[in-house]
Scaffold this motif. Structure first.
Motif, PDB file in Angstrom:
ATOM      1  N   TRP A  50     114.511  45.272  55.508  1.00 24.46           N
ATOM      2  CA  TRP A  50     115.621  45.825  56.248  1.00 24.46           C
ATOM      3  C   TRP A  50     116.572  44.950  56.850  1.00 24.46           C
ATOM      4  O   TRP A  50     117.686  44.845  56.711  1.00 24.46           O
ATOM      5  CB  TRP A  50     115.252  47.072  57.093  1.00 24.46           C
ATOM      6  CG  TRP A  50     115.046  48.275  56.399  1.00 24.46           C
ATOM      7  CD1 TRP A  50     113.990  48.871  56.376  1.00 24.46           C
ATOM      8  CD2 TRP A  50     116.233  49.038  56.060  1.00 24.46           C
ATOM      9  NE1 TRP A  50     114.175  50.112  55.300  1.00 24.46           N
ATOM     10  CE2 TRP A  50     115.494  50.522  55.614  1.00 24.46           C
ATOM     11  CE3 TRP A  50     117.421  49.323  56.139  1.00 24.46           C
ATOM     12  CZ2 TRP A  50     116.117  51.307  54.959  1.00 24.46           C
ATOM     13  CZ3 TRP A  50     118.178  50.430  55.542  1.00 24.46           C
ATOM     14  CH2 TRP A  50     117.461  51.295  55.046  1.00 24.46           C
ATOM     15  N   ILE A  51     116.078  43.903  57.586  1.00 19.22           N
ATOM     16  CA  ILE A  51     116.630  43.010  58.370  1.00 19.22           C
ATOM     17  C   ILE A  51     117.575  42.012  57.229  1.00 19.22           C
ATOM     18  O   ILE A  51     118.798  41.689  57.367  1.00 19.22           O
ATOM     19  CB  ILE A  51     115.811  41.865  59.362  1.00 19.22           C
ATOM     20  CG1 ILE A  51     115.458  42.979  60.297  1.00 19.22           C
ATOM     21  CG2 ILE A  51     116.543  40.727  59.480  1.00 19.22           C
ATOM     22  CD1 ILE A  51     114.512  42.110  61.263  1.00 19.22           C
ATOM     23  N   ALA A  52     116.801  41.653  56.094  1.00 16.45           N
ATOM     24  CA  ALA A  52     117.523  40.840  54.911  1.00 16.45           C
ATOM     25  C   ALA A  52     118.486  41.548  54.408  1.00 16.45           C
ATOM     26  O   ALA A  52     119.567  41.041  54.055  1.00 16.45           O
ATOM     27  CB  ALA A  52     116.250  40.396  54.068  1.00 16.45           C
ATOM     28  N   ALA A  53     118.074  42.798  53.994  1.00 20.06           N
ATOM     29  CA  ALA A  53     119.362  43.847  53.440  1.00 20.06           C
ATOM     30  C   ALA A  53     120.622  43.765  54.329  1.00 20.06           C
ATOM     31  O   ALA A  53     121.550  43.545  53.837  1.00 20.06           O
ATOM     32  CB  ALA A  53     118.507  45.101  53.180  1.00 20.06           C
ATOM     33  N   ILE A  54     120.333  43.972  55.465  1.00 20.82           N
ATOM     34  CA  ILE A  54     121.459  44.264  56.336  1.00 20.82           C
ATOM     35  C   ILE A  54     122.331  43.055  56.421  1.00 20.82           C
ATOM     36  O   ILE A  54     123.524  42.944  56.366  1.00 20.82           O
ATOM     37  CB  ILE A  54     121.173  44.641  57.696  1.00 20.82           C
ATOM     38  CG1 ILE A  54     120.439  46.375  57.797  1.00 20.82           C
ATOM     39  CG2 ILE A  54     122.276  44.403  58.729  1.00 20.82           C
ATOM     40  CD1 ILE A  54     119.898  46.930  58.900  1.00 20.82           C
ATOM     41  N   VAL A  55     121.429  41.821  56.838  1.00 21.76           N
ATOM     42  CA  VAL A  55     122.237  40.568  56.758  1.00 21.76           C
ATOM     43  C   VAL A  55     123.165  40.189  55.546  1.00 21.76           C
ATOM     44  O   VAL A  55     124.270  39.946  55.489  1.00 21.76           O
ATOM     45  CB  VAL A  55     121.329  39.568  57.297  1.00 21.76           C
ATOM     46  CG1 VAL A  55     122.010  38.099  56.814  1.00 21.76           C
ATOM     47  CG2 VAL A  55     120.705  39.615  58.595  1.00 21.76           C
ATOM     48  N   LEU A  56     122.327  40.412  54.556  1.00 23.91           N
ATOM     49  CA  LEU A  56     123.014  39.924  52.986  1.00 23.91           C
ATOM     50  C   LEU A  56     124.010  40.954  52.605  1.00 23.91           C
ATOM     51  O   LEU A  56     125.082  40.634  52.163  1.00 23.91           O
ATOM     52  CB  LEU A  56     121.758  40.034  51.838  1.00 23.91           C
ATOM     53  CG  LEU A  56     120.952  38.807  51.857  1.00 23.91           C
ATOM     54  CD1 LEU A  56     120.040  38.945  50.970  1.00 23.91           C
ATOM     55  CD2 LEU A  56     121.839  37.524  51.569  1.00 23.91           C
ATOM     56  N   LEU A  57     123.876  42.389  52.975  1.00 22.28           N
ATOM     57  CA  LEU A  57     125.263  43.115  52.956  1.00 22.28           C
ATOM     58  C   LEU A  57     126.110  42.951  53.603  1.00 22.28           C
ATOM     59  O   LEU A  57     127.437  42.857  53.018  1.00 22.28           O
ATOM     60  CB  LEU A  57     124.648  44.746  53.042  1.00 22.28           C
ATOM     61  CG  LEU A  57     123.666  45.240  52.102  1.00 22.28           C
ATOM     62  CD1 LEU A  57     123.109  46.740  52.346  1.00 22.28           C
ATOM     63  CD2 LEU A  57     124.492  45.094  50.505  1.00 22.28           C
ATOM     64  N   ILE A  59     127.067  39.948  54.654  1.00 23.20           N
ATOM     65  CA  ILE A  59     127.691  38.487  54.271  1.00 23.20           C
ATOM     66  C   ILE A  59     128.246  38.754  52.815  1.00 23.20           C
ATOM     67  O   ILE A  59     129.543  38.350  52.779  1.00 23.20           O
ATOM     68  CB  ILE A  59     126.500  37.463  54.321  1.00 23.20           C
ATOM     69  CG1 ILE A  59     125.966  37.288  55.740  1.00 23.20           C
ATOM     70  CG2 ILE A  59     127.039  36.462  53.741  1.00 23.20           C
ATOM     71  CD1 ILE A  59     124.779  36.362  55.779  1.00 23.20           C
ATOM     72  N   THR A  60     127.527  39.324  52.091  1.00 22.46           N
ATOM     73  CA  THR A  60     128.067  39.555  50.752  1.00 22.46           C
ATOM     74  C   THR A  60     129.181  40.700  50.437  1.00 22.46           C
ATOM     75  O   THR A  60     130.102  40.552  49.472  1.00 22.46           O
ATOM     76  CB  THR A  60     127.048  39.606  49.814  1.00 22.46           C
ATOM     77  OG1 THR A  60     126.428  40.775  49.825  1.00 22.46           O
ATOM     78  CG2 THR A  60     126.146  38.255  49.758  1.00 22.46           C
ATOM     79  N   THR A 179     126.276  36.850  44.848  1.00 26.98           N
ATOM     80  CA  THR A 179     124.853  37.197  45.459  1.00 26.98           C
ATOM     81  C   THR A 179     124.791  38.790  45.708  1.00 26.98           C
ATOM     82  O   THR A 179     123.759  39.099  46.402  1.00 26.98           O
ATOM     83  CB  THR A 179     124.770  36.323  46.582  1.00 26.98           C
ATOM     84  OG1 THR A 179     125.912  36.766  47.371  1.00 26.98           O
ATOM     85  CG2 THR A 179     124.676  35.048  46.584  1.00 26.98           C
ATOM     86  N   GLY A 180     125.742  39.336  45.172  1.00 25.96           N
ATOM     87  CA  GLY A 180     126.023  41.040  45.738  1.00 25.96           C
ATOM     88  C   GLY A 180     124.654  41.589  44.949  1.00 25.96           C
ATOM     89  O   GLY A 180     124.415  42.603  45.387  1.00 25.96           O
TER      90      GLY A 180
END
Length: 195
Positions: A50-57, A59-60, A179-180
């Motif tokens: 969840w943390i990785a998903a939120i950060v990447l969403l 950012i990208t 990276t989307g």
């Protein structure tokens, strides 16, 4: 600068990023394993996804409304393999020393490399990786009287999921620019980890 030195200069950032990623991945796994007395492996997996998903969403900001059905399927396949790899790996490190779990898990991508290799030179590198993996396992085996059978099963499953993740990542990378796709894959894996 000569033309022959340009490719080696371009490799330095990639090698640095690879070493940083490998180090932070193992460090993060070690930290996660230290919290198993408070949060179980499934909970830790879900939190990390969840943390990785939120950060990447954030950012990208992928333009998913423009994606085709094939792009969505590629991202979902990548997300499911990513989530399964994380969940099974954390189940493994709850039951096994991390060095042994990583060594067993590494059999997945190592086997995939051997299956997909076409040049004799590739097998030298695969052999060296196998020797390094065995040395890591031997060091971890010292002082271990027996291995939890479920830990071994989970580590093997994590390795199989890692091989699937590599295949799915290649597929998604070919179909989704930038990276989307990875960001959406983390979102898919996070949602799949909730149950």
């Amino acid at each position: 600068m000569s033309p022959s030195s340009a490719p080696s200069r371009n490799l330095l950032p990639a090698i640095g990023a690879l070493l940083l990623a490998a180090s932070t991945l193992q460090f993060g796994s070690t930290l996660a394993a230290m919290t198993f007395d408070r949060v179980d492996p499934l909970g830790i997996s879900a939190w990390r996804l969840w943390i990785a998903a939120i950060v990447l969403l954030v950012i990208t900001r992928p333009k998913v409304h423009r994606w085709s059905r094939d792009q969505w399927l590629a991202s979902v396949w990548l997300g499911l393999s990513l989530g399964a790899m994380n969940v099974t790996f954390y189940q493994a490190i709850e039951r096994l020393p991390i060095g042994i779990a990583v060594s067993i898990e590494f059999l997945g991508p190592l086997t995939l490399s051997a299956v997909l290799s076409k040049r004799a030179r590739d097998f030298i590198w695969i052999g060296l990786a196998f020797v390094a993996m065995v040395l890591l396992a031997v060091e971890s085996f010292v002082g271990v009287s027996s291995l939890d059978p479920w830990g071994v099963v989970f580590a093997l499953a994590a390795g199989a999921c890692w091989a699937l993740y590599i295949i799915a990542g290649t597929n998604a990378g070919a179909k989704i620019e930038g990276t989307g796709g990875l960001a959406m894959a983390f979102a898919v894996s996070a949602v799949a980890a909730v149950p």
